[in-house]
Scaffold this motif. Structure first.
Motif, PDB file in Angstrom:
ATOM      1  N   LEU A  68      20.542   8.904  14.112  1.00 24.12           N
ATOM      2  CA  LEU A  68      21.884   8.682  13.556  1.00 24.12           C
ATOM      3  C   LEU A  68      22.747   7.776  14.432  1.00 24.12           C
ATOM      4  O   LEU A  68      23.961   7.712  14.258  1.00 24.12           O
ATOM      5  CB  LEU A  68      22.593  10.026  13.373  1.00 24.12           C
ATOM      6  N   ALA A  69      22.130   7.058  15.350  1.00 25.42           N
ATOM      7  CA  ALA A  69      22.865   6.270  16.343  1.00 25.42           C
ATOM      8  C   ALA A  69      23.881   5.309  15.727  1.00 25.42           C
ATOM      9  O   ALA A  69      25.011   5.202  16.214  1.00 25.42           O
ATOM     10  CB  ALA A  69      21.891   5.503  17.237  1.00 25.42           C
ATOM     11  N   SER A  70      23.523   4.616  14.660  1.00 25.79           N
ATOM     12  CA  SER A  70      24.456   3.642  14.084  1.00 25.79           C
ATOM     13  C   SER A  70      25.670   4.327  13.464  1.00 25.79           C
ATOM     14  O   SER A  70      26.794   3.827  13.551  1.00 25.79           O
ATOM     15  CB  SER A  70      23.756   2.755  13.053  1.00 25.79           C
ATOM     16  N   GLN A  71      25.481   5.492  12.849  1.00 22.14           N
ATOM     17  CA  GLN A  71      26.599   6.219  12.250  1.00 22.14           C
ATOM     18  C   GLN A  71      27.498   6.822  13.338  1.00 22.14           C
ATOM     19  O   GLN A  71      28.717   6.776  13.234  1.00 22.14           O
ATOM     20  CB  GLN A  71      26.096   7.328  11.318  1.00 22.14           C
ATOM     21  N   ILE A  72      26.889   7.378  14.366  1.00 21.90           N
ATOM     22  CA  ILE A  72      27.653   7.969  15.459  1.00 21.90           C
ATOM     23  C   ILE A  72      28.467   6.895  16.169  1.00 21.90           C
ATOM     24  O   ILE A  72      29.620   7.128  16.552  1.00 21.90           O
ATOM     25  CB  ILE A  72      26.729   8.728  16.426  1.00 21.90           C
ATOM     26  N   LYS A  73      27.909   5.713  16.299  1.00 17.94           N
ATOM     27  CA  LYS A  73      28.631   4.599  16.925  1.00 17.94           C
ATOM     28  C   LYS A  73      29.906   4.275  16.143  1.00 17.94           C
ATOM     29  O   LYS A  73      30.946   3.996  16.729  1.00 17.94           O
ATOM     30  CB  LYS A  73      27.724   3.372  16.994  1.00 17.94           C
ATOM     31  N   ARG A  74      29.849   4.351  14.826  1.00 18.01           N
ATOM     32  CA  ARG A  74      31.023   4.077  13.994  1.00 18.01           C
ATOM     33  C   ARG A  74      32.123   5.125  14.187  1.00 18.01           C
ATOM     34  O   ARG A  74      33.297   4.857  13.957  1.00 18.01           O
ATOM     35  CB  ARG A  74      30.633   4.035  12.522  1.00 18.01           C
ATOM     36  N   LEU A  75      31.737   6.315  14.616  1.00 19.37           N
ATOM     37  CA  LEU A  75      32.692   7.417  14.787  1.00 19.37           C
ATOM     38  C   LEU A  75      33.106   7.635  16.243  1.00 19.37           C
ATOM     39  O   LEU A  75      33.899   8.521  16.540  1.00 19.37           O
ATOM     40  CB  LEU A  75      32.085   8.711  14.233  1.00 19.37           C
ATOM     41  N   LYS A  76      32.580   6.811  17.136  1.00 20.27           N
ATOM     42  CA  LYS A  76      32.769   6.995  18.572  1.00 20.27           C
ATOM     43  C   LYS A  76      34.241   7.030  19.000  1.00 20.27           C
ATOM     44  O   LYS A  76      34.614   7.771  19.899  1.00 20.27           O
ATOM     45  CB  LYS A  76      32.045   5.878  19.320  1.00 20.27           C
ATOM     46  N   LYS A  77      35.085   6.279  18.337  1.00 16.98           N
ATOM     47  CA  LYS A  77      36.488   6.182  18.757  1.00 16.98           C
ATOM     48  C   LYS A  77      37.328   7.414  18.383  1.00 16.98           C
ATOM     49  O   LYS A  77      38.469   7.532  18.795  1.00 16.98           O
ATOM     50  CB  LYS A  77      37.131   4.920  18.182  1.00 16.98           C
ATOM     51  N   PHE A  78      36.754   8.324  17.625  1.00 18.93           N
ATOM     52  CA  PHE A  78      37.496   9.507  17.197  1.00 18.93           C
ATOM     53  C   PHE A  78      37.164  10.692  18.098  1.00 18.93           C
ATOM     54  O   PHE A  78      36.039  11.184  18.100  1.00 18.93           O
ATOM     55  CB  PHE A  78      37.166   9.853  15.741  1.00 18.93           C
ATOM     56  N   PRO A  79      38.152  11.210  18.842  1.00 20.00           N
ATOM     57  CA  PRO A  79      37.887  12.307  19.780  1.00 20.00           C
ATOM     58  C   PRO A  79      37.799  13.683  19.117  1.00 20.00           C
ATOM     59  O   PRO A  79      37.412  14.654  19.766  1.00 20.00           O
ATOM     60  CB  PRO A  79      39.099  12.253  20.728  1.00 20.00           C
TER      61      PRO A  79
END
Length: 93
Positions: A68-79
Motif C-alpha cells: 500500500l506504499a503509494s496510497q500511504i504516501k498520499r496520506l503521509k501529511k495527515f497526522p
C-alpha cells in the motif's frame, strides 16, 4: 465513538454526497477497513475526505505497508491517521 458504514448497504442509500459533506467529522474516530490500491478507489477517497474534515482515522487493510506504499504516501501529511496493516482491527487504541 466509532462510525462504521457500508455505503452499498441499502440502509445508507438515503445519504447523498451533499448530506455527508455537511456532516461534522471533527474529532470523530472512524475506521476504514480496506484502503485498497486503486488511485481513485473508495478507501483512499474516504480517507482523504475524512482527514480533510478533521476526523481521526484508523485504516486497516489485509495488505502490507509495502503493498500500500503509494496510497500511504498520499496520506503521509495527515497526522490524524493510524494504520493496522496485514489484518483488520475495528477500534483505535
Amino acid at each position: 465513538k466509532i462510525c462504521e458504514a457500508n455505503f452499498r448497504d441499502k440502509r445508507f442509500s438515503k445519504f447523498s454526497f451533499q448530506s455527508i459533506s455537511k456532516m461534522d467529522f471533527k474529532n470523530q474516530q472512524i475506521t476504514i477497513m480496506g484502503l485498497g490500491n486503486y488511485k481513485k478507489g473508495s478507501g483512499i477517497s474516504a480517507a482523504l475526505f475524512l482527514t480533510r474534515n478533521n476526523a481521526k482515522l484508523l485504516i486497516t487493510d489485509l495488505k502490507t505497508r509495502k503493498e500500500l506504499a503509494s496510497q500511504i504516501k498520499r496520506l503521509k501529511k495527515f497526522p490524524n491517521i493510524k494504520y493496522v496493516l496485514g489484518r483488520h482491527r475495528k477500534k483505535i487504541s
